[in-house]
Design a protein around this motif. Structure first.
Motif, PDB file in Angstrom:
ATOM      1  N   ILE A  24       0.865  -1.179   0.000  1.00 52.54           N
ATOM      2  CA  ILE A  24       0.000   0.000   0.000  1.00 52.54           C
ATOM      3  C   ILE A  24       0.903   1.230   0.000  1.00 52.54           C
ATOM      4  CG2 ILE A  24      -1.724   1.310   1.305  1.00 52.54           C
ATOM      5  CD1 ILE A  24      -2.705  -1.345   2.467  1.00 52.54           C
ATOM      6  N   ARG A  25       0.566   2.215  -0.854  1.00 50.53           N
ATOM      7  CA  ARG A  25       1.342   3.447  -0.929  1.00 50.53           C
ATOM      8  C   ARG A  25       0.410   4.640  -0.808  1.00 50.53           C
ATOM      9  NH1 ARG A  25       2.373  -0.028  -4.503  1.00 50.53           N
ATOM     10  NH2 ARG A  25       4.424  -0.971  -4.793  1.00 50.53           N
ATOM     11  N   THR A  26       0.937   5.737  -0.269  1.00 53.27           N
ATOM     12  CA  THR A  26       0.207   7.002  -0.270  1.00 53.27           C
ATOM     13  C   THR A  26       1.085   8.068  -0.904  1.00 53.27           C
ATOM     14  OG1 THR A  26       0.998   7.515   1.963  1.00 53.27           O
ATOM     15  CG2 THR A  26      -1.167   6.436   1.775  1.00 53.27           C
ATOM     16  N   PHE A  27       0.417   9.053  -1.531  1.00 50.00           N
ATOM     17  CA  PHE A  27       1.111  10.128  -2.237  1.00 50.00           C
ATOM     18  C   PHE A  27       0.451  11.454  -1.891  1.00 50.00           C
ATOM     19  CE2 PHE A  27       1.253   6.254  -4.697  1.00 50.00           C
ATOM     20  CZ  PHE A  27       2.555   6.160  -5.156  1.00 50.00           C
ATOM     21  N   VAL A  28       1.252  12.469  -1.606  1.00 50.07           N
ATOM     22  CA  VAL A  28       0.758  13.819  -1.366  1.00 50.07           C
ATOM     23  C   VAL A  28       1.462  14.743  -2.350  1.00 50.07           C
ATOM     24  CG1 VAL A  28       0.604  15.740   0.261  1.00 50.07           C
ATOM     25  CG2 VAL A  28       0.268  13.391   1.069  1.00 50.07           C
ATOM     26  N   ASN A  29       0.667  15.399  -3.192  1.00 52.03           N
ATOM     27  CA  ASN A  29       1.193  16.307  -4.226  1.00 52.03           C
ATOM     28  C   ASN A  29       2.256  15.635  -5.090  1.00 52.03           C
ATOM     29  OD1 ASN A  29      -0.451  18.508  -3.600  1.00 52.03           O
ATOM     30  ND2 ASN A  29       0.953  19.228  -2.017  1.00 52.03           N
ATOM     31  N   GLY A  30       1.997  14.371  -5.450  1.00 46.63           N
ATOM     32  CA  GLY A  30       2.869  13.669  -6.376  1.00 46.63           C
ATOM     33  C   GLY A  30       4.091  13.033  -5.760  1.00 46.63           C
ATOM     34  N   VAL A  31       4.269  13.122  -4.450  1.00 43.33           N
ATOM     35  CA  VAL A  31       5.427  12.531  -3.786  1.00 43.33           C
ATOM     36  C   VAL A  31       4.953  11.382  -2.897  1.00 43.33           C
ATOM     37  CG1 VAL A  31       7.341  12.946  -2.196  1.00 43.33           C
ATOM     38  CG2 VAL A  31       6.658  14.726  -3.820  1.00 43.33           C
ATOM     39  N   MET A  32       5.599  10.209  -3.027  1.00 39.78           N
ATOM     40  CA  MET A  32       5.203   9.074  -2.206  1.00 39.78           C
ATOM     41  C   MET A  32       5.584   9.357  -0.748  1.00 39.78           C
ATOM     42  SD  MET A  32       5.923   4.992  -2.761  1.00 39.78           S
ATOM     43  CE  MET A  32       7.662   5.033  -2.366  1.00 39.78           C
ATOM     44  N   THR A  33       4.591   9.305   0.141  1.00 36.48           N
ATOM     45  CA  THR A  33       4.824   9.620   1.552  1.00 36.48           C
ATOM     46  C   THR A  33       4.866   8.372   2.425  1.00 36.48           C
ATOM     47  OG1 THR A  33       2.443   9.964   1.822  1.00 36.48           O
ATOM     48  CG2 THR A  33       3.809  11.903   1.345  1.00 36.48           C
ATOM     49  N   SER A  34       4.431   7.229   1.900  1.00 38.17           N
ATOM     50  CA  SER A  34       4.532   5.992   2.682  1.00 38.17           C
ATOM     51  C   SER A  34       4.515   4.794   1.755  1.00 38.17           C
ATOM     52  CB  SER A  34       3.387   5.875   3.694  1.00 38.17           C
ATOM     53  OG  SER A  34       2.153   5.650   3.027  1.00 38.17           O
ATOM     54  N   PHE A  35       5.198   3.729   2.185  1.00 41.80           N
ATOM     55  CA  PHE A  35       5.229   2.460   1.463  1.00 41.80           C
ATOM     56  C   PHE A  35       5.125   1.350   2.514  1.00 41.80           C
ATOM     57  CE2 PHE A  35       7.635  -1.272   0.133  1.00 41.80           C
ATOM     58  CZ  PHE A  35       7.078  -1.554  -1.096  1.00 41.80           C
ATOM     59  N   THR A  36       4.018   0.611   2.472  1.00 45.63           N
ATOM     60  CA  THR A  36       3.761  -0.415   3.482  1.00 45.63           C
ATOM     61  C   THR A  36       3.587  -1.770   2.801  1.00 45.63           C
ATOM     62  OG1 THR A  36       2.598   1.212   4.838  1.00 45.63           O
ATOM     63  CG2 THR A  36       2.283  -1.115   5.384  1.00 45.63           C
ATOM     64  N   PRO A  37       4.496  -2.728   3.002  1.00 48.35           N
ATOM     65  CA  PRO A  37       4.293  -4.066   2.433  1.00 48.35           C
ATOM     66  C   PRO A  37       2.962  -4.656   2.916  1.00 48.35           C
ATOM     67  CG  PRO A  37       6.531  -3.822   3.255  1.00 48.35           C
ATOM     68  CD  PRO A  37       5.779  -2.629   3.747  1.00 48.35           C
ATOM     69  N   PHE A  38       2.195  -5.193   2.003  1.00 48.00           N
ATOM     70  CA  PHE A  38       0.895  -5.781   2.336  1.00 48.00           C
ATOM     71  C   PHE A  38       0.601  -6.881   1.309  1.00 48.00           C
ATOM     72  CE2 PHE A  38      -3.854  -5.674   2.592  1.00 48.00           C
ATOM     73  CZ  PHE A  38      -3.971  -5.912   3.949  1.00 48.00           C
ATOM     74  N   PRO A  39       1.376  -7.986   1.324  1.00 49.09           N
ATOM     75  CA  PRO A  39       1.259  -9.038   0.299  1.00 49.09           C
ATOM     76  C   PRO A  39       0.079  -9.967   0.571  1.00 49.09           C
ATOM     77  CG  PRO A  39       2.968  -9.621   1.858  1.00 49.09           C
ATOM     78  CD  PRO A  39       2.468  -8.270   2.286  1.00 49.09           C
ATOM     79  N   ASN A  40      -1.136  -9.446   0.396  1.00 51.22           N
ATOM     80  CA  ASN A  40      -2.328 -10.213   0.749  1.00 51.22           C
ATOM     81  C   ASN A  40      -3.256 -10.459  -0.426  1.00 51.22           C
ATOM     82  OD1 ASN A  40      -2.075 -10.700   3.694  1.00 51.22           O
ATOM     83  ND2 ASN A  40      -1.936  -8.473   3.756  1.00 51.22           N
ATOM     84  N   GLY A  41      -2.739 -10.334  -1.658  1.00 48.37           N
ATOM     85  CA  GLY A  41      -3.492 -10.786  -2.822  1.00 48.37           C
ATOM     86  C   GLY A  41      -4.693  -9.935  -3.160  1.00 48.37           C
ATOM     87  N   ILE A  42      -5.730 -10.599  -3.706  1.00 47.42           N
ATOM     88  CA  ILE A  42      -6.868  -9.879  -4.267  1.00 47.42           C
ATOM     89  C   ILE A  42      -7.733  -9.275  -3.179  1.00 47.42           C
ATOM     90  CG2 ILE A  42      -6.849 -11.307  -6.335  1.00 47.42           C
ATOM     91  CD1 ILE A  42      -9.199 -12.847  -5.199  1.00 47.42           C
ATOM     92  N   MET A  43      -8.415  -8.191  -3.535  1.00 47.04           N
ATOM     93  CA  MET A  43      -9.291  -7.494  -2.594  1.00 47.04           C
ATOM     94  C   MET A  43     -10.637  -8.185  -2.488  1.00 47.04           C
ATOM     95  SD  MET A  43      -8.519  -3.532  -3.663  1.00 47.04           S
ATOM     96  CE  MET A  43      -8.393  -3.933  -5.402  1.00 47.04           C
ATOM     97  N   ALA A  44     -11.305  -7.925  -1.371  1.00 46.15           N
ATOM     98  CA  ALA A  44     -12.669  -8.427  -1.174  1.00 46.15           C
ATOM     99  C   ALA A  44     -13.624  -7.668  -2.092  1.00 46.15           C
ATOM    100  CB  ALA A  44     -13.078  -8.241   0.288  1.00 46.15           C
ATOM    101  N   THR A  45     -14.776  -8.239  -2.358  1.00 41.71           N
ATOM    102  CA  THR A  45     -15.806  -7.570  -3.155  1.00 41.71           C
ATOM    103  C   THR A  45     -17.075  -7.463  -2.325  1.00 41.71           C
ATOM    104  OG1 THR A  45     -16.490  -9.677  -4.121  1.00 41.71           O
ATOM    105  CG2 THR A  45     -14.875  -8.382  -5.332  1.00 41.71           C
ATOM    106  N   THR A  46     -17.803  -6.357  -2.483  1.00 44.12           N
ATOM    107  CA  THR A  46     -19.062  -6.137  -1.759  1.00 44.12           C
ATOM    108  C   THR A  46     -20.051  -5.510  -2.716  1.00 44.12           C
ATOM    109  OG1 THR A  46     -18.557  -3.884  -1.057  1.00 44.12           O
ATOM    110  CG2 THR A  46     -17.709  -5.668   0.327  1.00 44.12           C
ATOM    111  N   ASN A  47     -21.289  -5.380  -2.263  1.00 47.45           N
ATOM    112  CA  ASN A  47     -22.313  -4.721  -3.068  1.00 47.45           C
ATOM    113  C   ASN A  47     -22.566  -3.299  -2.602  1.00 47.45           C
ATOM    114  OD1 ASN A  47     -23.568  -5.155  -0.644  1.00 47.45           O
ATOM    115  ND2 ASN A  47     -25.223  -6.440  -1.444  1.00 47.45           N
ATOM    116  N   SER A  48     -21.651  -2.757  -1.804  1.00 47.16           N
ATOM    117  CA  SER A  48     -21.791  -1.373  -1.362  1.00 47.16           C
ATOM    118  C   SER A  48     -21.455  -0.438  -2.505  1.00 47.16           C
ATOM    119  CB  SER A  48     -20.869  -1.099  -0.175  1.00 47.16           C
ATOM    120  OG  SER A  48     -19.520  -1.297  -0.542  1.00 47.16           O
ATOM    121  N   GLY A  49     -22.031   0.760  -2.490  1.00 48.53           N
ATOM    122  CA  GLY A  49     -21.751   1.746  -3.522  1.00 48.53           C
ATOM    123  C   GLY A  49     -20.483   2.520  -3.225  1.00 48.53           C
ATOM    124  N   LEU A  50     -20.118   3.382  -4.156  1.00 51.44           N
ATOM    125  CA  LEU A  50     -18.960   4.255  -3.986  1.00 51.44           C
ATOM    126  C   LEU A  50     -19.428   5.576  -3.391  1.00 51.44           C
ATOM    127  CD1 LEU A  50     -15.951   4.960  -4.540  1.00 51.44           C
ATOM    128  CD2 LEU A  50     -16.715   5.873  -6.750  1.00 51.44           C
TER     129      LEU A  50
END
Length: 550
Positions: free
Chosen positions: A350-376
């Protein structure tokens, strides 16, 4: 076609008595062919004198056969036909050369030669002059009256007279032919940078980027109840009737104004909003309140959420493999200023970016994401008709959801992919390589340029494997960066008991390096005592990609 490139109307003939004017005029020149190369051999040239620059009848002419050396020749006019004394009577004359029946143009104006410019004596002829002086002293004036000394010898030479006034400037002659181009000079020193120009007008919105599944510009007029999805996926946002309105104070044009109490917008669930392997969520935010609380920017509940918590950017992901949310990230998001925020997940980090600069890098090797029927939702968390929570206070604009682990405002990564057709039965067996020896996988080399020394490389190799019997063993793969191994992987799910099995294994590695040109290679190995190790059995899905993550 021949071209005359140089002439000279000057000749000094030795052995002539003082004052004797020779009857021949020296002449030199050069003949070139139409392609610029010199003429050779013996050429007949006709020399003619005219009283006019064009047309008319020659008043004197003769033909000579001249031997050429590299196109050059030298002769005397008058060798064949005598030049009469009356030819050069002081009028303007023109010389024309012709060969093979073709005249060379333009005709050349005839100038004086040394004997005509200064005759030291006159013998056997008459003198016709406006006046007569001896050594600068007048003897006979313009009326024919003698004005010289009457008696005695010539006196001493007087002092020079004052310099006369400068005469009027003559008429400018025709321009000469352009000379040959000279060699290029050395480059000059770079000039100082100019001042930055004013920003240009905003251009029309471009098409949706690759993998984009939702994109909101909020350019509808204030008072509109819905916001269109510019990605083409038709995930229309509906504004909550309380605390939500469109404003003209967006980052670019209009934007969405949220009161932090009940304001949010929502799009219903759709297949496009459920990326499985990768996702990026980004937006421009202008936070005005709730600085110590969790302010949700955009969320698909129980799948992915981008928020600002206590002034720091966070990205949360929920996967089938991991239990519960995993909130990660950092990067200050100040109040009362437009800030670009983004978060991404690619199956391993997982990465985060503020104004185009990466501010964090967190290893999270957990494969595919869950799916739900919730809206955006934009601006708050929650599903369905449930009361919203973690509401954002302020304005948001240009919200994007992309099914790739890269955000596009601004672009933060460069993707280089080597995809190829099915390799067929490409194997390493006892007939092609020794056991436990690495071999290069055909067509699996990528050369690219890394732009930033501080960034990381994500290298992915997708392979499709198969076996046909108990003699086929496990394949081992490894990546090389500039010739040095950085990671290796084993496809251990291929067992001796498998009669026919196909797998899609995505091998990934992370590496750092300096900016500049680099090369990534994939190599294979058959280990142990396996007779063969197959790679790419009847498949067209193999690829190698290198992605640069700042």
């Amino acid at each position: 076609m021949r071209v005359l490139v140089a002439v000279a109307l000057l000749s000094l003939v030795p052995g002539l008595a003082l004052g004797q004017v020779p009857k021949k005029i020296g002449y030199q020149g050069r003949l070139l062919k139409a392609d610029g190369t010199p003429e050779g051999g013996v050429v007949k040239i006709t020399f003619s004198v005219y009283s006019a620059p064009t047309a008319g009848t020659a008043i004197w002419s003769e033909e000579q056969s001249l031997a050429l050396t590299d196109g050059f020749y030298a002769t005397f006019l008058g060798e064949v036909t005598t030049i009469p004394d009356t030819l050069f009577d002081g009028s303007v004359l023109y010389l024309e050369l012709s060969t093979g029946g073709t005249a060379m143009t333009p005709r050349q104006k005839v100038g004086s030669v040394p004997y005509a410019l200064l005759a030291q004596s006159v013998k056997g002829g008459s003198v016709d002059a406006a006046n007569l002086s001896i050594n600068g002293t007048p003897v006979i004036d313009a009326t024919g009256k003698w004005v010289g000394l009457v008696t005695g010898l010539q006196g001493p030479k007087g002092d020079p007279g004052d310099k006369g006034d400068t005469g009027a400037q003559g008429i400018q002659g025709p321009p000469g032919a352009d000379g040959a181009k000279g060699a290029d000079g050395a480059p000059g020193a770079p000039g100082a940078p100019g001042t930055a120009g004013a920003p240009g007008a905003t251009g029309p919105q471009g098409p949706a980027g690759i993998g984009r599944v939702a994109s909101y510009e909020f350019e509808e007029a204030p008072g509109a109840a819905t916001v269109a999805d510019s990605s083409g996926a038709a995930n229309t946002l509906t504004l909550n009737t309380l605390g939500t309105t469109l404003t003209t104070l967006g980052h670019t044009g209009n934007g969405l104004l949220l009161d932090g109490i009940s304001g949010y917008a929502q799009a219903p669930d759709a297949p496009a909003l459920n990326p499985r392997e990768e996702v990026t969520v980004s937006a421009w935010v202008y936070q005005t309140g709730n600085a110590t609380m969790n302010n949700c920017v955009a969320v698909k509940e129980n799948q992915y959420v981008l928020s600002v918590n206590n002034g720091q950017l966070q990205m949360a992901i929920k996967t089938f493999k991991a239990s519960g949310w995993s909130f990660n990230g950092s990067g200050p998001v100040p109040l009362n200023t437009w800030t670009h925020v983004a978060g991404s997940y690619d199956g391993v980090a997982i990465r985060t970016f503020v104004n185009g600069v990466m501010t964090s890098f967190t290893p999270f090797p957990n494969g595919i994401m869950a799916t739900t029927n919730s809206g955006l939702r934009v601006g708050a968390r929650g599903t369905g008709t449930a009361a919203p929570t973690e509401l954002f206070t302020g304005r948001v604009d240009e919200v994007r959801v992309t099914g790739l682990a890269k955000h596009d405002q601004p672009v933060l990564s460069t993707l280089v992919t080597m995809a190829g057709p099915g390799l067929g039965d490409v194997r390493n067996n006892s007939g092609t390589a020794a056991l436990n020896t690495w071999w290069d996988i055909p067509n699996r080399t990528v050369t690219f340029t890394k732009r930033f020394a501080s960034s990381r490389l994500k290298i992915t190799y997708q392979d499709t494997l198969g076996t046909l019997g108990p003699d086929y063993g496990t394949c081992i793969w490894r990546f090389l960066l500039d010739g040095s191994a950085i990671a290796s992987f084993s496809d251990a799910d291929l067992t001796a008991a498998t009669a026919w099995r196909m797998t899609n294994a995505a091998h990934m590695a992370w590496a750092t390096g300096t900016a500049g040109a680099h090369t990534v290679q994939v190599q294979g190995l058959r280990a142990g005592t396996a007779t063969e190790c197959l790679q790419g059995w009847n498949t067209n899905g193999n690829f190698l990609s290198v992605e640069e993550i700042p």
